[in-house]
Design a protein around this motif. Structure first.
Motif, PDB file in Angstrom:
ATOM      1  N   LEU A 396     110.319  69.047 -22.997  1.00 51.57           N
ATOM      2  CA  LEU A 396     111.534  68.771 -23.237  1.00 51.57           C
ATOM      3  C   LEU A 396     111.439  67.238 -22.771  1.00 51.57           C
ATOM      4  O   LEU A 396     111.159  66.829 -22.000  1.00 51.57           O
ATOM      5  CB  LEU A 396     112.530  69.576 -22.438  1.00 51.57           C
ATOM      6  CG  LEU A 396     113.898  68.857 -22.219  1.00 51.57           C
ATOM      7  CD1 LEU A 396     114.653  69.074 -23.798  1.00 51.57           C
ATOM      8  CD2 LEU A 396     114.692  69.731 -21.263  1.00 51.57           C
ATOM      9  N   VAL A 397     112.116  66.401 -23.913  1.00 51.94           N
ATOM     10  CA  VAL A 397     112.214  65.118 -23.552  1.00 51.94           C
ATOM     11  C   VAL A 397     113.886  64.647 -23.522  1.00 51.94           C
ATOM     12  O   VAL A 397     114.521  64.929 -24.450  1.00 51.94           O
ATOM     13  CB  VAL A 397     111.793  64.296 -24.577  1.00 51.94           C
ATOM     14  CG1 VAL A 397     111.854  62.654 -24.555  1.00 51.94           C
ATOM     15  CG2 VAL A 397     109.997  64.463 -24.782  1.00 51.94           C
ATOM     16  N   VAL A 398     114.138  64.196 -22.562  1.00 48.60           N
ATOM     17  CA  VAL A 398     115.684  63.793 -22.198  1.00 48.60           C
ATOM     18  C   VAL A 398     115.717  62.473 -22.124  1.00 48.60           C
ATOM     19  O   VAL A 398     115.232  61.789 -20.897  1.00 48.60           O
ATOM     20  CB  VAL A 398     116.347  64.439 -21.013  1.00 48.60           C
ATOM     21  CG1 VAL A 398     117.698  64.316 -20.834  1.00 48.60           C
ATOM     22  CG2 VAL A 398     115.883  66.072 -20.967  1.00 48.60           C
ATOM     23  N   GLU A 399     116.109  61.712 -22.895  1.00 49.80           N
ATOM     24  CA  GLU A 399     116.218  60.288 -23.147  1.00 49.80           C
ATOM     25  C   GLU A 399     117.519  59.618 -24.002  1.00 49.80           C
ATOM     26  O   GLU A 399     117.475  60.248 -25.076  1.00 49.80           O
ATOM     27  CB  GLU A 399     114.703  59.794 -23.703  1.00 49.80           C
ATOM     28  CG  GLU A 399     114.718  58.403 -24.425  1.00 49.80           C
ATOM     29  CD  GLU A 399     114.821  57.251 -22.916  1.00 49.80           C
ATOM     30  OE1 GLU A 399     115.776  56.619 -23.033  1.00 49.80           O
ATOM     31  OE2 GLU A 399     113.803  57.347 -22.310  1.00 49.80           O
ATOM     32  N   ASP A 400     118.070  58.896 -23.428  1.00 53.03           N
ATOM     33  CA  ASP A 400     119.254  58.167 -23.963  1.00 53.03           C
ATOM     34  C   ASP A 400     118.971  57.180 -25.329  1.00 53.03           C
ATOM     35  O   ASP A 400     119.706  56.797 -25.882  1.00 53.03           O
ATOM     36  CB  ASP A 400     120.220  57.882 -23.339  1.00 53.03           C
ATOM     37  CG  ASP A 400     119.965  56.689 -22.486  1.00 53.03           C
ATOM     38  OD1 ASP A 400     118.745  56.573 -22.017  1.00 53.03           O
ATOM     39  OD2 ASP A 400     120.654  56.079 -22.064  1.00 53.03           O
ATOM     40  N   ASN A 401     117.749  56.607 -25.044  1.00 50.81           N
ATOM     41  CA  ASN A 401     117.190  55.479 -26.066  1.00 50.81           C
ATOM     42  C   ASN A 401     116.836  56.100 -27.286  1.00 50.81           C
ATOM     43  O   ASN A 401     115.858  56.864 -27.391  1.00 50.81           O
ATOM     44  CB  ASN A 401     116.515  54.444 -25.443  1.00 50.81           C
ATOM     45  CG  ASN A 401     115.953  53.476 -26.145  1.00 50.81           C
ATOM     46  OD1 ASN A 401     115.416  53.791 -27.441  1.00 50.81           O
ATOM     47  ND2 ASN A 401     116.340  52.113 -25.977  1.00 50.81           N
ATOM     48  N   SER A 402     117.407  56.021 -28.368  1.00 53.78           N
ATOM     49  CA  SER A 402     116.951  56.932 -29.443  1.00 53.78           C
ATOM     50  C   SER A 402     115.627  56.413 -30.048  1.00 53.78           C
ATOM     51  O   SER A 402     114.993  57.471 -30.578  1.00 53.78           O
ATOM     52  CB  SER A 402     118.067  56.540 -30.542  1.00 53.78           C
ATOM     53  OG  SER A 402     118.143  55.215 -31.125  1.00 53.78           O
ATOM     54  N   ASP A 403     115.336  55.432 -29.988  1.00 50.47           N
ATOM     55  CA  ASP A 403     113.832  54.716 -30.656  1.00 50.47           C
ATOM     56  C   ASP A 403     112.955  55.416 -29.602  1.00 50.47           C
ATOM     57  O   ASP A 403     111.869  55.876 -30.062  1.00 50.47           O
ATOM     58  CB  ASP A 403     113.850  53.440 -30.587  1.00 50.47           C
ATOM     59  CG  ASP A 403     114.688  52.648 -31.823  1.00 50.47           C
ATOM     60  OD1 ASP A 403     114.805  53.486 -32.834  1.00 50.47           O
ATOM     61  OD2 ASP A 403     114.982  51.577 -31.801  1.00 50.47           O
ATOM     62  N   ALA A 404     113.292  55.288 -28.337  1.00 47.82           N
ATOM     63  CA  ALA A 404     112.122  55.802 -27.303  1.00 47.82           C
ATOM     64  C   ALA A 404     111.852  57.251 -27.376  1.00 47.82           C
ATOM     65  O   ALA A 404     110.872  57.713 -27.231  1.00 47.82           O
ATOM     66  CB  ALA A 404     112.615  55.211 -25.866  1.00 47.82           C
TER      67      ALA A 404
END
Length: 508
Positions: A396-404
């Protein structure tokens, strides 16, 4: 603009006649006067009236003037008040010394002239005013320093987020072979410059910690030789791009140190990066060896180049903050002038030393690092069996930067994992609750529910079966410790290199 308020003087004396006379002199001189006849009364009046100066007789009926002064100095609310001791009986030099050592600012022996008293009070007021100005300036500087640190932390976070996306994306491209030479060169340029930007961000934040002695080491048993080989892999592409040779001489055996491997890599990357940057033709030489025997044995690393050299007037200051060997207006070599300051501080924290040598402009430079060897190590610790994550883990990847977020998803799927993504903490927790992943990569600065609370929630709801890795643009030791306390297994600072991420995932 109104007239300045007259200073307030507290006159403490148990002799009524003497106290009246001093009160009269002070009033005629334009001061506001309050009085006390006992030591305890003096302490009470000091708290109530906050006088600028206290004229304090040594001999009082309850407690001595010495004790009154000590109590005043011990109280933060009265510690800055100027104190003038007076005495008609305790006039020996040792008594004066006792009073001054106890916190008094001046000492007068009775009887004294009125002019002498007023001149002494004026002198103490000038001193108090100067101290207040200095204190205000110090407080203002401390506040500016705090705001600077907050700004640098935010700057580092904002720079690391886009760097993370770029570094992950180039990691994906590198795993897709290309026959186009131009494309391969462009990939190499992007990778080198991204790594360079990441190092500049790290140096920028580290120098702020160094100036406040906030740098922390995480020492362990480290073989210096593999550290240097890792550094060589980092700087080799830059040397190749400049057409420079790297001449390397490393010992066949280990050089064991008690050291922070990450910080040592930072030190030698800085030194080799500088050597390559300031060399236009010729080459760069790296030599590591052991010198001395027994308890005096040291690991000695020499980084020598055939570059622009260091002027004699610059050489003594080369390790100072913002010092530059390239002082020309065009500043074609780049750099912030902080790398060598970091190098010296980090080497000193390891109990070593670093020196610079140069025969002047055009004659190259040599930097010599000496580090104490760890004589307790006889052989390396047995390696742990790595877990092969290529079999396809649920991640699971939780990241708010869409590109990252997209780049990380593509990279993990390229490695064969099943990947779910969430743009914020609440959705990340919901996905993890619906289908618990084996491993979660969680950004700390998330909207709604930050990464710390995500980790705490997952630990409480899913348990210890899930592996949690924090990814953040804030690289402070406090942030790392807070992440571990929240339940994370690892704390990674962006941008995370694909190889480093692969290694961390394997170790978990």
């Amino acid at each position: 603009m109104g007239e300045p308020h007259p200073a307030t003087v507290l006159n403490v004396n148990d002799d009524d006649a003497n106290r009246y006379l001093v009160n009269r002199l002070l009033s005629l001189a334009g001061y506001n006067v309050v009085e006390a006849a006992t030591g305890m009364g003096a302490l009470l009046m000091a708290q109530q009236h906050r006088p600028d100066v206290i004229i304090l007789d040594v001999k009082l009926p309850d407690i001595s003037g010495y004790e009154v002064c000590e109590r005043l100095r011990a109280n933060p609310q009265t510690a800055a008040m100027a104190v003038l001791h007076t005495s008609a009986t305790f006039v020996t030099s040792d008594k004066k010394v006792r009073g001054l050592d106890g916190g008094a600012d001046a000492y007068l022996t009775q009887p004294f002239e009125g002019a002498e008293l007023i001149a002494t009070v004026k002198s103490l007021l000038r001193l108090r005013h100067a101290e207040q100005v200095a204190r205000q300036r110090a407080n203002a500087l401390a506040e500016m320093d705090r705001r600077k640190d907050e700004f640098l932390a935010m700057l580092g976070h904002e720079l690391r987020n886009p760097l993370a996306a770029i570094m992950t994306a180039i990691g994906i491209l590198e795993r897709r072979p290309t026959s186009d030479d131009k494309e391969a060169r462009m990939r190499g340029i992007i990778q080198r410059q991204t790594n360079h930007l990441a190092r500049l961000v790290d140096d920028l934040l580290d120098v702020s910690r160094i100036t406040r002695d906030k740098v922390e080491l995480r020492p362990g048993s480290v073989d210096l030789v593999p550290v240097l080989r890792q550094v060589l892999q980092i700087v080799q592409p830059m040397a190749d791009s400049r057409g420079l040779g790297l001449d390397v001489s490393l010992p066949s055996g280990p050089l064991w140190l008690q050291a922070d491997a990450t910080r040592l890599e930072q030190v030698f990357t800085n030194l080799l990066d500088n050597a390559i940057k300031y060399t236009d033709a010729g080459g760069v030489h790296l030599r590591a060896e052991q010198e001395g025997v027994g308890g005096a044995a040291q690991a000695v690393v020499r980084v020598k180049d055939s570059g622009i050299g260091i002027p004699p007037e610059v050489l003594p200051h080369i390790f100072e903050l913002f010092a530059q060997a390239d002082t020309s207006l065009e500043r074609s070599r780049g750099g912030l002038g902080i790398g060598l300051t970091l190098v010296r501080k980090l080497i000193q924290l390891h109990g070593g030393e670093v020196t610079a040598r140069s025969n002047g402009p055009g004659h190259g430079s040599e930097f010599v690092v000496k580090l104490p060897l760890d004589h307790t190590m006889g052989k390396s610790a047995p390696a742990r069996d790595a877990v092969d994550l290529r079999r396809g883990r649920r991640v699971l990847v939780v990241e708010d930067n869409s590109d990252a977020r997209q780049a990380m998803r593509d990279l993990l799927e390229l490695w064969g994992h099943q990947v779910a993504v969430a743009p914020d903490g609440l959705q990340g927790v919901a996905l993890a609750m619906a289908q618990p992943p084996e491993l979660a990569l969680v950004d700390i600065g998330l909207p709604g529910l930050d990464g710390y609370r995500v980790a705490q929630t997952l630990r409480a709801q899913v348990g210890n079966g899930i592996r949690l890795v924090a990814m953040t643009g804030y690289g402070s030791p406090h942030g790392r410790d807070q992440a571990l306390r929240a339940g994370f297994d690892r704390h990674l600072v962006k941008p995370v290199k694909p190889d480093e991420l692969d290694r961390i995932l394997s170790e978990l």
